[in-house]
Design an enzyme around this catalytic site. Structure first.
Site, mmCIF file in Angstrom:
data_model
loop_
_atom_site.group_PDB
_atom_site.id
_atom_site.type_symbol
_atom_site.label_atom_id
_atom_site.label_comp_id
_atom_site.label_asym_id
_atom_site.label_seq_id
_atom_site.Cartn_x
_atom_site.Cartn_y
_atom_site.Cartn_z
ATOM 1 N N TYR A 216 7.696 2.377 -0.453
ATOM 2 C CA TYR A 216 7.542 1.546 -1.659
ATOM 3 C C TYR A 216 6.512 2.129 -2.625
ATOM 4 C CZ TYR A 216 9.896 -2.301 0.811
ATOM 5 O OH TYR A 216 10.789 -3.090 1.469
ATOM 6 N N LYS B 80 -12.731 -18.397 19.305
ATOM 7 C CA LYS B 80 -12.046 -18.820 18.080
ATOM 8 C C LYS B 80 -11.112 -17.711 17.588
ATOM 9 C CE LYS B 80 -15.869 -17.304 15.147
ATOM 10 N NZ LYS B 80 -17.169 -17.730 14.621
#
Ligand SMILES: *Cc1c(COP(=O)(O)O)cnc(C)c1O
Length: 389
Positions: A281, A43
């Site tokens: 940032y 998965k």
């Protein structure tokens, strides 16, 4: 198959998959599983490793009897990648997808009466047998059905001869990975055995009983039953520190798993910034003295989480280079002041080995306050996967 062997990848950002490591892990798990059927959980894009590449590699391993997937989309992708053996659906499906289950030859997990009824009707209509697995509730309170609902399921099974009786019965443990105290797991196991007895009395005794994900497979033989469903350990990671400690405490070998995946990129820019300069940032980092920085073309889009800002290291020429400032969407700045001779185009290791230094998904997880499962599962599916060795 998208994976191919290359000595010098031309990409700026790529993932390498080691067939040798995968083989080693499969052999270790096969030994632990003993006589139980071994399935492998693929998965979440094979825990971020790349579903089609891992399915192709697993197809070479005769020890693997089946795959487990979360969604029908993953089941279809596994068949497209050439998987011919067993395929079990662990997660839910939409009613509109029910016919797909027959076409893909998938064994669904059942936790809903209406869906079982629908599959029964379809098995008559398509004149096709179907193997289903009943998910039993033993204390995880996620997908399972309760003991007092079993008789309603039994009557559906008895109505459709192509479903004749539930092929499998399963459960999932809530508290094996997170602790060295397995009393809750033992309690769930007791409940599971009670429900199996009840199923037998109702005339729906299952053929294949299964409960074990990696931690249960590694630690508790009483959980193995007829089939085991490991995921994370296939890829070379322990489910948790606690699982590792419990296993070692009981005398287990140190060296049974090796990480399959390495993640690499290249330096795309070098610069020297003066003392007292802000980086990136939010001005979250300021240089104390003149610093040599490198820009690498990966960011949180690629799965290098923003939670690693100012915390993580990457490897350049076998040395650790710290991340400076915030991790951006597609770019990250690292400090290479202490690493001589760095050039644009040099390889950077995010996960894997460089010289004598190794970084693992577990290490990234601990810097970012997560778990290796999440670090791996979040690796972008868009990054190229290359098979090595
Ligand atoms: C994901 C999953 C597994 C595999 O768990 P690991 O801890 O990765 O081994 C097994 N069973 C179910 C139901 C799962 O959802």
């Amino acid at each position: 198959m998208a994976a191919c062997s290359m000595n010098k990848p031309s990409h700026l950002n790529w993932i390498e998959l080691s067939q040798d490591a995968l083989n080693k892990n499969i052999l270790s798990l096969s030994k632990l599983a003993g006589n139980s059927t071994l399935t492998v959980c693929v998965k979440a894009n094979a825990y971020g490793h790349g579903l089609s590449e891992i399915v192709a590699m697993l197809s070479e391993r005769p020890e693997v009897d089946g795959l487990t997937v979360h969604s029908l989309e993953e089941a279809a992708q596994s068949r497209q990648a050439g998987w011919k053996r067993g395929l079990m659906l662990l997660g839910p499906f939409d009613t509109s997808q029910a016919e797909e289950i027959f076409h893909l030859d998938v064994e669904p997990t059942i936790f809903d009466k209406e869906q079982l009824e629908q599959l029964g009707q379809l098995s008559d209509k398509l004149n096709s047998n179907l193997k289903t697995h009943l998910k039993l509730e033993t204390g995880t309170n996620r997908q399972g059905i309760r003991s007092n609902e079993l008789s309603a399921f039994a009557s559906i099974y008895q109505k459709y001869e192509r479903l004749a009786r539930p092929y499998g019965a399963s459960m999932h443990f809530a508290n094996i990975e997170d602790t060295t105290d397995h009393s809750y797991a033992q309690q769930q196991l007791g409940e599971f055995n009670e429900m199996l007895k009840k199923m037998e009395n109702l005339g729906i005794a299952p053929t294949v009983r299964h409960t074990a994900s990696s931690a249960a497979l590694i630690l508790l033989e009483s959980t193995h039953f007829d089939l085991v469903r490991p995921g994370i350990s296939v890829y070379g990671y322990w489910p948790s520190k606690e699982t590792y400690l419990s296993y070692r405490h009981s005398g287990g070998d140190n060296d049974i798993f090796r990480p399959v995946l390495s993640w690499k990129t290249r330096i795309t820019q070098l610069k020297v910034v003066p003392a007292d300069s802000f980086i990136g940032y939010g001005c979250s980092y300021r240089t104390g003295s003149e610093a040599k920085l490198a820009v690498i073309p990966i960011g949180y889009y690629d799965g290098f989480g923003r939670n690693l800002s100012n915390l993580a290291y990457v490897l350049v020429k076998g040395k650790r280079a710290p991340v400076r400032g915030r991790v951006c969407m597609n770019l990250t700045m690292i400090d290479i002041s202490d690493i001589p001779g760095v050039k644009v185009g040099d390889e950077v290791t995010i996960i894997g080995q460089s010289g004598s230094e190794v970084l693992t998904a577990k290490q990234l997880a601990s810097w970012g306050e997560s778990i290796s499962y999440e670090v791996l599962a979040r690796l972008s599916a868009a990054t190229p996967r290359l098979a090595v060795d």
